[in-house]
Each structure stands twice: as C-alpha cells, then as structure tokens.
Design a protein around this motif. Sequence first.
Motif, short mmCIF file in Angstrom:
data_model
loop_
_atom_site.label_atom_id
_atom_site.label_comp_id
_atom_site.label_asym_id
_atom_site.label_seq_id
_atom_site.Cartn_x
_atom_site.Cartn_y
_atom_site.Cartn_z
N GLY A 86 0.81 -1.22 0.00
CA GLY A 86 0.00 0.00 0.00
C GLY A 86 0.85 1.26 0.00
O GLY A 86 0.59 2.21 -0.75
N VAL A 87 1.88 1.27 0.83
CA VAL A 87 2.78 2.44 0.89
C VAL A 87 3.51 2.60 -0.44
O VAL A 87 3.60 3.71 -0.98
CB VAL A 87 3.78 2.30 2.06
N SER A 89 2.59 1.65 -3.37
CA SER A 89 1.63 2.09 -4.38
C SER A 89 1.40 3.59 -4.30
O SER A 89 1.38 4.29 -5.31
CB SER A 89 0.32 1.34 -4.20
N ARG A 90 1.28 4.10 -3.10
CA ARG A 90 1.05 5.55 -2.92
C ARG A 90 2.30 6.36 -3.24
O ARG A 90 2.20 7.50 -3.67
CB ARG A 90 0.59 5.83 -1.51
N SER A 95 9.04 4.96 -4.75
CA SER A 95 9.10 3.64 -4.14
C SER A 95 9.86 2.65 -5.03
O SER A 95 10.63 1.83 -4.54
CB SER A 95 7.69 3.13 -3.87
#
Length: 131
Positions: A86-87, A89-90, A95
């Motif tokens: 999730g992190v 992806s954001r 990332s």
Amino acid sequence: MSASTPLPKDVALAISNSGNSKSVVGAIEIARSYGAATIALTRPHTALARAADIVVSVVTPEDTNALMPTPSRYAHMAVIDTIATGVASRMGKRSRDCGRRVRYTLAGIGVAIPTPNSDPTPLTCALTPQD
C-alpha cells in the motif's frame, strides 16, 4: 537497508505475538521517549500494545510444536507485505527507485538475485550473481 529507503527516521516498529516481551516493550518505550512514533504488530491489550502509539492487532493461535513455523510469523509477514504494498503504491516512482536500490545492494552482496539484464538501469547490468 534503512539507508537506501526513504522512511522517516523517527518511526519505530515492534513485532511480538505475545506482546509481553520485556525487551521489545522496553525498546518501544525508549524509542517513544526520544520522540519516535511507535507502531506495534501484536495482540491487543498487551504491554506492547499499551506502549505503542499505533497498534496493528494480530491475533493468531499458536502451535505447541516448537519445531513448526508459527502461524503468527506468517500472519505478521502478510500484514507487513500488505502495508508495504500500500505504501509503495502511494509513493509511486519514488518507491520503485527505493526498491531497486535495496535489491541492488542485496544482489551485490549475494543475498538476492539481480534483476534481469533487460532492466535499463546500468547498475543492474554490472551485477553478477554470487554463488
């Protein structure tokens, strides 16, 4: 690997199935006393849960066979993977770049397999797998 990841330096994470390990609770208390945001993956209503700012409750039954991997270990890995996905992806491109740096570092010391040579990053092409 923390040097290659863009995570805040004032965050502490503790993982404990029992939530009552004195050393883990103590480490979180020390981190919190220095102003770190503290996160715990543990059972609710435990000493660790009370000591942390954020609690991700994980409740799993344990096998009595000490030689078998514990269900809590797999549950904690699944929670961490879900949060990391999730992190990531954001965070988007930032990332991906961070993940590549970690992978290159691990591949360079023989812990991970380098990404395919089709990766356009010159650093990847220079790596060779370690035996």
